[in-house]
Design an enzyme around this catalytic site. Structure first.
Site, PDB file in Angstrom:
ATOM      1  N   ASP A   1       2.685  -9.291   8.646  1.00  0.00           N
ATOM      2  CA  ASP A   1       1.081  -9.644   8.873  1.00  0.00           C
ATOM      3  C   ASP A   1       1.158 -11.146   8.398  1.00  0.00           C
ATOM      4  O   ASP A   1       0.380 -11.758   7.477  1.00  0.00           O
ATOM      5  CB  ASP A   1       0.665  -8.927   7.535  1.00  0.00           C
TER       6      ASP A   1
ATOM      7  N   MET B   1       0.663  -1.153  -0.073  1.00  0.00           N
ATOM      8  CA  MET B   1       0.254   0.094  -0.061  1.00  0.00           C
ATOM      9  C   MET B   1       0.943   1.075  -0.066  1.00  0.00           C
ATOM     10  O   MET B   1       0.350   2.413   0.493  1.00  0.00           O
ATOM     11  CB  MET B   1      -0.863  -0.082   1.281  1.00  0.00           C
TER      12      MET B   1
ATOM     13  N   GLN C   1      -2.311 -12.667   7.423  1.00  0.00           N
ATOM     14  CA  GLN C   1      -2.501 -12.175   6.097  1.00  0.00           C
ATOM     15  C   GLN C   1      -1.690 -13.537   5.063  1.00  0.00           C
ATOM     16  O   GLN C   1      -2.390 -13.801   4.257  1.00  0.00           O
ATOM     17  CB  GLN C   1      -2.099 -10.666   5.923  1.00  0.00           C
TER      18      GLN C   1
ATOM     19  N   HIS D   1       9.417  -3.256   3.243  1.00  0.00           N
ATOM     20  CA  HIS D   1       9.116  -3.321   1.870  1.00  0.00           C
ATOM     21  C   HIS D   1      10.232  -3.654   0.985  1.00  0.00           C
ATOM     22  O   HIS D   1       9.927  -4.587   0.163  1.00  0.00           O
ATOM     23  CB  HIS D   1       8.069  -2.135   1.662  1.00  0.00           C
TER      24      HIS D   1
HETATM   25  P1  AMP Z   1       1.747  -2.960   3.306  1.00  0.00           P
HETATM   26  O1  AMP Z   1       2.015  -1.752   2.465  1.00  0.00           O
HETATM   27  O2  AMP Z   1       1.726  -2.521   4.762  1.00  0.00           O
HETATM   28  O3  AMP Z   1       0.119  -3.521   3.056  1.00  0.00           O
HETATM   29  O4  AMP Z   1       2.677  -3.975   3.125  1.00  0.00           O
HETATM   30  C1  AMP Z   1       3.089  -4.658   2.189  1.00  0.00           C
HETATM   31  C2  AMP Z   1       3.647  -5.817   2.393  1.00  0.00           C
HETATM   32  O5  AMP Z   1       4.810  -5.580   3.151  1.00  0.00           O
HETATM   33  C3  AMP Z   1       2.957  -7.066   3.283  1.00  0.00           C
HETATM   34  O6  AMP Z   1       3.235  -8.407   2.549  1.00  0.00           O
HETATM   35  C4  AMP Z   1       3.643  -6.764   4.596  1.00  0.00           C
HETATM   36  O7  AMP Z   1       3.550  -8.034   5.479  1.00  0.00           O
HETATM   37  C5  AMP Z   1       4.971  -6.336   4.107  1.00  0.00           C
HETATM   38  N1  AMP Z   1       5.602  -5.737   5.331  1.00  0.00           N
HETATM   39  C6  AMP Z   1       4.998  -4.714   6.229  1.00  0.00           C
HETATM   40  N2  AMP Z   1       5.998  -4.429   7.136  1.00  0.00           N
HETATM   41  C7  AMP Z   1       7.152  -5.130   7.089  1.00  0.00           C
HETATM   42  C8  AMP Z   1       8.140  -5.339   7.897  1.00  0.00           C
HETATM   43  N3  AMP Z   1       8.177  -4.511   9.099  1.00  0.00           N
HETATM   44  N4  AMP Z   1       8.920  -6.470   7.615  1.00  0.00           N
HETATM   45  C9  AMP Z   1       8.535  -7.270   6.781  1.00  0.00           C
HETATM   46  N5  AMP Z   1       7.833  -6.980   5.762  1.00  0.00           N
HETATM   47  C10 AMP Z   1       6.684  -6.023   6.017  1.00  0.00           C
END
Ligand code: AMP
Length: 296
Positions: free
Chosen positions: A167, A46, A170, A53
């Site tokens: 997540d 997102m 998820q 990310h």
């Molecule tokens: P989001 O933009 O929050 O929807 O996250 C996008 C992707 O990045 C998802 O697969 C999340 O699980 C992953 N993600 C978010 N935060 C982290 C983190 N701290 N470490 C690793 N992956 C992450």
């Protein structure tokens, strides 16, 4: 450049990154890459990118020849009282970061492009794996997530897609969707990237005030304590749950949930064994935080 591109390939340093807003533009670009014999990796996000990310992008780069990053704040996965309107966004910064990481294509659809028919009449029902934890506190959330991920899989048709363990529920649901719907995608899950102080990185951390940082740290501290207890021989899951809960409460943080669950079924366990997952969610001020740890 394919139709739907909003910019000629952006060139930063050695890499060149195409930015595309339309599904048709993505399909064209992916088709060209496939014609060159390339395998495709997708990292759905997102946006408001952080090191977490970026670690997924690095894993994508290792897993395939051609890396697609999608940036889409998906309204379908937000409840009416949630933070859709104020979700942090900075597309320009995200594109610079993607370009520096030599992402091949960034897909940045608008809501109208993504849900061109006016909504998602047909959606993906998550089933029982969404009954507890975040699924219980955010009704409809995982239906929105699975629906948009299924759409992204349909648009990009990647060989492999990378998600974060951050997540956990998820990632588990996405694996299950891929299995149950026989989607031809390999799902990989990357470890949690943390700030130096232990806080799991999240786009939402930007909401935290300096004073809220201290209570926010109780999530990662509580999980570290669970791991330490387990490593010292504690296998009673209730003791771990209670320890986690107490760590949060000691800083005045009311947990939304703390649990110790089976890594596959997400059902609460009585005995903690290797592979069991300690999970926590809590609101600190206006910020909803989640974190987890897999017992070693
Ligand atoms: P989001 O933009 O929050 O929807 O996250 C996008 C992707 O990045 C998802 O697969 C999340 O699980 C992953 N993600 C978010 N935060 C982290 C983190 N701290 N470490 C690793 N992956 C992450």
């Amino acid at each position: 450049m394919s139709s739907g591109a909003v910019a000629v390939p952006r060139v930063v340093g050695l890499g060149s990154t195409a930015v595309v807003e339309s599904k048709a533009g993505v399909r064209d670009a992916v088709r060209s890459a496939r014609r060159e014999g390339k395998t495709i990796a997708l990292v759905p996000t997102m946006g408001y990118l952080h090191e977490g990310h970026l670690s997924l992008l690095d894993q994508a780069r290792e897993a395939a020849d051609w890396v697609v990053l999608s940036i889409f704040v998906n309204p379908l996965q937000f409840g009416p009282a949630e933070d859709l309107g104020r979700y942090p966004r900075d597309l320009e910064r995200d594109l610079a970061m993607a370009s520096a990481r030599e992402v091949d294509l960034v897909f940045t659809p608008g809501v109208g492009e993504m849900y061109a028919t006016g909504g998602a009449e047909v959606t993906v029902a998550p089933g029982r794996l969404a009954d507890r934890m975040c699924g219980a506190s955010r009704p409809g959330h995982f239906e929105g997530v699975l629906t948009v991920v299924a759409k992204l899989f349909g648009i990009v048709q990647p060989d492999v897609a990378i998600f974060g363990q951050k997540d956990y529920q998820q990632a588990t649901l996405i694996r299950r969707m891929v299995e149950d719907l026989d989607l031809p995608v390999e799902v990989k899950v990357a470890p949690i990237v943390r700030e130096e102080d232990g806080l799991a990185m999240s786009s939402r951390n930007v909401y935290l005030t300096p004073e809220e940082r201290v209570p926010a740290l109780t999530l990662s501290k509580g999980l570290a304590r669970c791991r330490a207890l387990f490593e010292a021989g504690e296998t009673d899951a209730e003791v771990l749950r209670e320890s986690l809960r107490r760590t949060l409460l000691s800083a005045g943080v009311e947990p939304e949930y703390t649990d110790v669950v089976d890594g596959g079924s997400l059902e609460p366990v009585e005995r903690a064994v290797s592979g069991v997952v300690c999970v926590v969610a809590a609101r600190v001020g206006r910020t909803r935080l989640i974190d987890n740890t897999i017992l070693p």
